[in-house]
Motif scaffolding. Structure first.
Motif, PDB file in Angstrom:
ATOM      1  N   ARG A  28      -5.472   5.725  -1.882  1.00 47.57           N
ATOM      2  CA  ARG A  28      -5.126   6.752  -2.865  1.00 47.57           C
ATOM      3  C   ARG A  28      -6.215   7.800  -2.918  1.00 47.57           C
ATOM      4  NH1 ARG A  28      -3.320   3.630  -8.232  1.00 47.57           N
ATOM      5  NH2 ARG A  28      -3.854   5.581  -9.232  1.00 47.57           N
ATOM      6  N   ASP A  52       5.243   6.673  -9.730  1.00 49.85           N
ATOM      7  CA  ASP A  52       6.003   6.594  -8.483  1.00 49.85           C
ATOM      8  C   ASP A  52       7.464   6.983  -8.723  1.00 49.85           C
ATOM      9  OD1 ASP A  52       4.154   5.791  -6.533  1.00 49.85           O
ATOM     10  OD2 ASP A  52       4.309   3.693  -7.116  1.00 49.85           O
ATOM     11  N   ASP A  87       7.551  -7.277   1.034  1.00 47.35           N
ATOM     12  CA  ASP A  87       7.016  -5.942   0.773  1.00 47.35           C
ATOM     13  C   ASP A  87       6.650  -5.912  -0.706  1.00 47.35           C
ATOM     14  OD1 ASP A  87       6.545  -3.261   0.367  1.00 47.35           O
ATOM     15  OD2 ASP A  87       8.618  -2.630   0.718  1.00 47.35           O
ATOM     16  N   THR A  88       5.334  -5.899  -0.990  1.00 41.96           N
ATOM     17  CA  THR A  88       4.869  -6.055  -2.370  1.00 41.96           C
ATOM     18  C   THR A  88       4.471  -4.709  -2.972  1.00 41.96           C
ATOM     19  OG1 THR A  88       2.589  -6.410  -1.638  1.00 41.96           O
ATOM     20  CG2 THR A  88       3.985  -8.350  -1.834  1.00 41.96           C
ATOM     21  N   GLY A 138       0.796  -1.226   0.000  1.00 38.27           N
ATOM     22  CA  GLY A 138       0.000   0.000   0.000  1.00 38.27           C
ATOM     23  C   GLY A 138       0.824   1.268   0.000  1.00 38.27           C
ATOM     24  N   GLU A 139       1.996   1.213   0.584  1.00 39.18           N
ATOM     25  CA  GLU A 139       2.873   2.381   0.643  1.00 39.18           C
ATOM     26  C   GLU A 139       4.253   1.871   1.028  1.00 39.18           C
ATOM     27  OE1 GLU A 139       2.364   4.782   4.213  1.00 39.18           O
ATOM     28  OE2 GLU A 139       0.893   3.351   4.930  1.00 39.18           O
ATOM     29  N   PRO A 140       5.263   2.715   0.872  1.00 37.28           N
ATOM     30  CA  PRO A 140       6.584   2.261   1.304  1.00 37.28           C
ATOM     31  C   PRO A 140       6.534   1.934   2.796  1.00 37.28           C
ATOM     32  CG  PRO A 140       6.727   4.333   0.063  1.00 37.28           C
ATOM     33  CD  PRO A 140       5.274   4.083   0.325  1.00 37.28           C
ATOM     34  N   TRP A 154       2.750  -2.768  -5.963  1.00 38.42           N
ATOM     35  CA  TRP A 154       1.886  -2.876  -7.138  1.00 38.42           C
ATOM     36  C   TRP A 154       0.833  -1.806  -7.065  1.00 38.42           C
ATOM     37  CZ3 TRP A 154      -3.185  -5.544  -6.685  1.00 38.42           C
ATOM     38  CH2 TRP A 154      -3.468  -5.987  -5.390  1.00 38.42           C
ATOM     39  N   GLN A 155      -0.110  -1.809  -7.985  1.00 35.77           N
ATOM     40  CA  GLN A 155      -1.118  -0.750  -8.085  1.00 35.77           C
ATOM     41  C   GLN A 155      -2.433  -1.343  -8.568  1.00 35.77           C
ATOM     42  OE1 GLN A 155       0.997   1.457 -11.275  1.00 35.77           O
ATOM     43  NE2 GLN A 155       1.251   3.082  -9.759  1.00 35.77           N
ATOM     44  N   THR A 156      -3.507  -0.582  -8.381  1.00 36.06           N
ATOM     45  CA  THR A 156      -4.799  -0.970  -8.955  1.00 36.06           C
ATOM     46  C   THR A 156      -4.602  -1.297 -10.446  1.00 36.06           C
ATOM     47  OG1 THR A 156      -5.870   0.557  -7.428  1.00 36.06           O
ATOM     48  CG2 THR A 156      -7.177  -0.180  -9.311  1.00 36.06           C
ATOM     49  N   ARG A 186       4.432   8.551  -4.566  1.00 37.32           N
ATOM     50  CA  ARG A 186       3.865   9.184  -5.755  1.00 37.32           C
ATOM     51  C   ARG A 186       4.600  10.471  -6.088  1.00 37.32           C
ATOM     52  NH1 ARG A 186       0.391   5.904  -8.285  1.00 37.32           N
ATOM     53  NH2 ARG A 186       0.007   7.800  -9.470  1.00 37.32           N
TER      54      ARG A 186
END
Ligand code: WTA
Length: 654
Positions: A535, A509, A412-413, A388-390, A415-417, A524
């Protein structure tokens, strides 16, 4: 761009015992490297296809990809029926844990299949056809997942709208997608209280007036509260789905059959309907779930704490785990209901082995203190995930120490929508991790960090000053978005114009390489804020604020926040005739207005009433300077300001 780090990261190699039993080994990278498309074909063939595909990728119409061309499959069949046919129908698919303590239900794969079939029969009976859009506005109840799968089964697209969103946000999404059916519940439990939901659906539909596309509203009884009712349009789930036949033959659809829309914030006030399709999406959802979380479907109890209103809930609650025949926990409430012990109790109760959450949740637990966790038996946990975020290195280490007994891998994954599934992440049995880094692209995925001209950056030293650049995805991937609903131009412009010459996807990003070439995603670089992993665009909040009769102008920036990643800071100029209202009253009213227009999650952390906003000579608001003010920094370069003295006034009003 440059940035300074002071600390060299420590290294966490995989535990040898974990590595010895891991689903993914180093060979996965080699295999993907040797023949990327053959690699993806092999992953796709873990699914059950009604008609095999004849071509892996057709990129001739870039940026519109076609994956697994000619193949036909049914996504819901892949998530439920085939497991029952394979003899694991008695396995628990969902351990559902309601928010009220004691309200729990186990659902096996057989039961899930029957319920999905009943729902599909009901939806078909309500006139739903392949290609239609369905808005799902529901809390985290099993019926929400059933509703998604029933849509998929019929080839209809779901558009899940987070139940924390307002009626006005729901309305915009119904209207944009022209949804003909809304599936909702009477209400939802929030911190022990029942709050209405169906009433919001009615409000949304009413406000659409004559243009309302909704023909039916299907309502799950969750809280038992009274609801407004429109005969002929509204139907109860209990009266329809529960009585429907559990026999339903799935139809096979083209690999590129649209599967869902999910709206997400962009740089303008209007959310984008991100479109995903079937074969490629399910392939990557399934593959990443299996390998990143090292899922052993016969023994693991997996828990992703996201809500189905976000993409993480789509890919790592609905489609990934179910396509793999895994057993998972689905929890309805927040970590603090009824008290801070709840997540730990759920982990103990079900013997959760894999836990996937967001950094903001980890930081909340840090705030509550480690003693809380130490009072519980968390020894079942064998892998932890973050999204979701760093994740700041301190939170990463705390997470591994307190949740993972300083032993479990942490993935720690990134990715994005838009990417549909995980893209950059460690493989838990392979990667030596640096806390805070998502490490490297998964096998089959290609990403680069480049400068303005598209030149790849060199690795930076671990500490000292280093150069940052833009994160791009330079090769198409199976679960990539196939467009923005109804707006081809915006799709091309947002993602494909920045590096059009090279044909790369621009993720929005900022990032840098570390010494070992690992990727550090920094956040971002556009006007999209990340608040607790959600977001929210500055433009959306600005438009909600200026929608209030008392506001003349508004500017919104995201400022660093210790707990939520970023906090929303608004600067507003009031209209003269509102000057008589007390400032505090006005601020309260504006916060409420944003909650009404968007969602309580978008409420500004602070609102400053200012006499003027800093603008360039061309009239552009200088957000960079407002961010400096919000974060209490020395002002950066003010030379392009039309009127440098505005800051005296802004400072004075803080
Ligand atoms: C951020 C959520 C750093 C990033 C799945 C991205 C991350 C945006 C990470 C997408 C991570 C997500 N490390 N940043 N592991 N995961 N982000 O669409 O800025 O809600 O562009 O998808 O979240 O948010 P979205």
């Amino acid at each position: 761009m440059t940035e300074t780090h002071v600390e060299a990261p420590s290294l966490y190699p995989p535990d040898p015992e974990f590595a010895a039993n891991a689903n993914a080994t180093e060979a996965l990278y080699d295999e993907a490297e040797a023949d990327r498309l053959a690699f993806w074909a092999k992953q796709a063939n873990r699914l059950s296809w009604d008609t095999p595909f004849t071509e892996v990728l057709d990129w001739s119409d870039a940026p519109f990809a076609k994956w697994f061309v000619g193949g036909r499959l049914n996504v819901a069949y892949n998530c439920v029926d085939r497991h029952v046919e394979a003899g694991i129908g008695d396995r628990v698919a969902i351990h559902w844990e309601g928010e009220p303590v004691g309200d729990a239900r186990d659902i096996t794969y057989s039961e899930l299949k029957d319920e999905v079939c009943r729902a599909a029969n009901t939806l078909a009976g309500l006139g739903l056809k392949s290609g239609d859009r369905v808005a799902i506005y529901m809390p985290m109840v099993p019926e929400a997942i059933v509703a998604m799968l029933a849509c998929a089964r019929l080839g209809a697209m779901h558009s899940v709208v987070f139940a924390g969103f307002s009626a006005s946000a729901l309305r915009a999404r119904i209207e944009d997608a022209q949804a003909t059916l809304v599936i909702t519940s009477d209400g939802q439990f929030r911190r022990g209280k029942a709050a209405p939901l169906k009433a919001g659906v009615d409000e949304a539909i009413e406000s659409l007036g004559d243009d309302n596309p909704v023909r039916h509203v299907l309502v799950v009884r969750r809280t038992g509260m009274d609801v407004p009712w429109t005969d002929g349009r509204d139907v109860w789930w209990d009266d329809t789905v529960s009585n429907a036949s559990a026999e339903h033959t799935p139809e096979a659809f083209d690999s590129e059959q649209p599967l869902f829309l999910l709206y997400t914030s962009g740089t303008t006030g209007k959310p984008k309907g991100i479109m995903h399709t079937s074969g490629g999406y399910l392939t990557q959802a399934s593959y990443t779930h299996l390998n990143v979380f090292d899922i052993k479907p016969e023994s693991d109890v997996y828990w992703c704490t996201a809500d189905i209103g976000w993409v993480t809930g789509h890919t790592y609650i609905a489609y990934g785990p179910l396509s793999n025949g895994a057993t998972q926990v689905v929890y309805e409430g927040t970590p603090a209901s009824p008290d801070e012990h709840r997540h730990f109790q759920v982990i103990e109760k079900y013997g959760v082995t894999v836990y996937y959450t967001a950094p903001t949740v980890v930081r909340t637990f840090m705030k509550w203190g480690r003693e809380l966790a130490f009072g519980h038996d968390l020894s079942s946990l064998r892998l932890l995930g973050s999204v979701g975020e760093p994740i700041n290195p301190e939170a990463w280490r705390w997470y591994r120490l307190v949740f993972g007994g300083d032993q479990t891998p942490v993935v720690d994954t990134w990715w994005q929508t838009e990417t549909g599934a995980a893209m950059i992440s460690p493989l838990p049995g392979v990667t030596t991790c640096k806390p805070g880094s998502a490490m490297r692209p998964l096998p089959g995925i290609s990403a680069k960090i480049v400068d303005d001209d598209g030149n790849e950056l060199a690795p930076s030293p671990d500490y000292g000053e280093h150069v940052t650049g833009y994160l791009v995805l330079d090769k198409p991937w199976p679960s990539m978005l196939r467009g923005i609903w109804g707006d081809e131009e915006r799709f091309r412009e947002t993602y494909w114009s920045r590096f059009a010459e090279q044909g790369w996807y621009f993720a929005g990003d900022g990032a840098r390489y570390g010494t070992n070439g690992e990727i550090w995603v920094l956040g971002r670089i556009d006007d999209v804020m990340n608040v607790s992993g959600h977001r929210i665009s500055t433009a959306e909040v600005e438009s909600a604020l200026v929608g209030h009769a008392g506001v003349a102008e508004a500017a919104v920036v995201g400022a660093t926040d210790e707990h939520t990643g970023q906090g929303i800071c608004a600067f507003v100029i009031l209209k003269a005739h509102h000057a008589d209202m007390s400032r505090d009253q006005m601020i309260d009213e504006l916060r409420a207005e944003v909650a009404r227009e968007i969602s309580p999650i978008a409420k500004p952390r602070e609102i400053h009433v200012v006499p003027e906003l800093p603008k360039t000579r061309s009239g552009k608001i200088m957000r960079r300077l407002l961010r400096d003010v919000a974060e209490g920094r020395e002002l950066g370069d003010t030379s392009t300001l039309l009127d440098p003295s505005v800051f005296e006034a802004i400072r004075a009003s803080k």
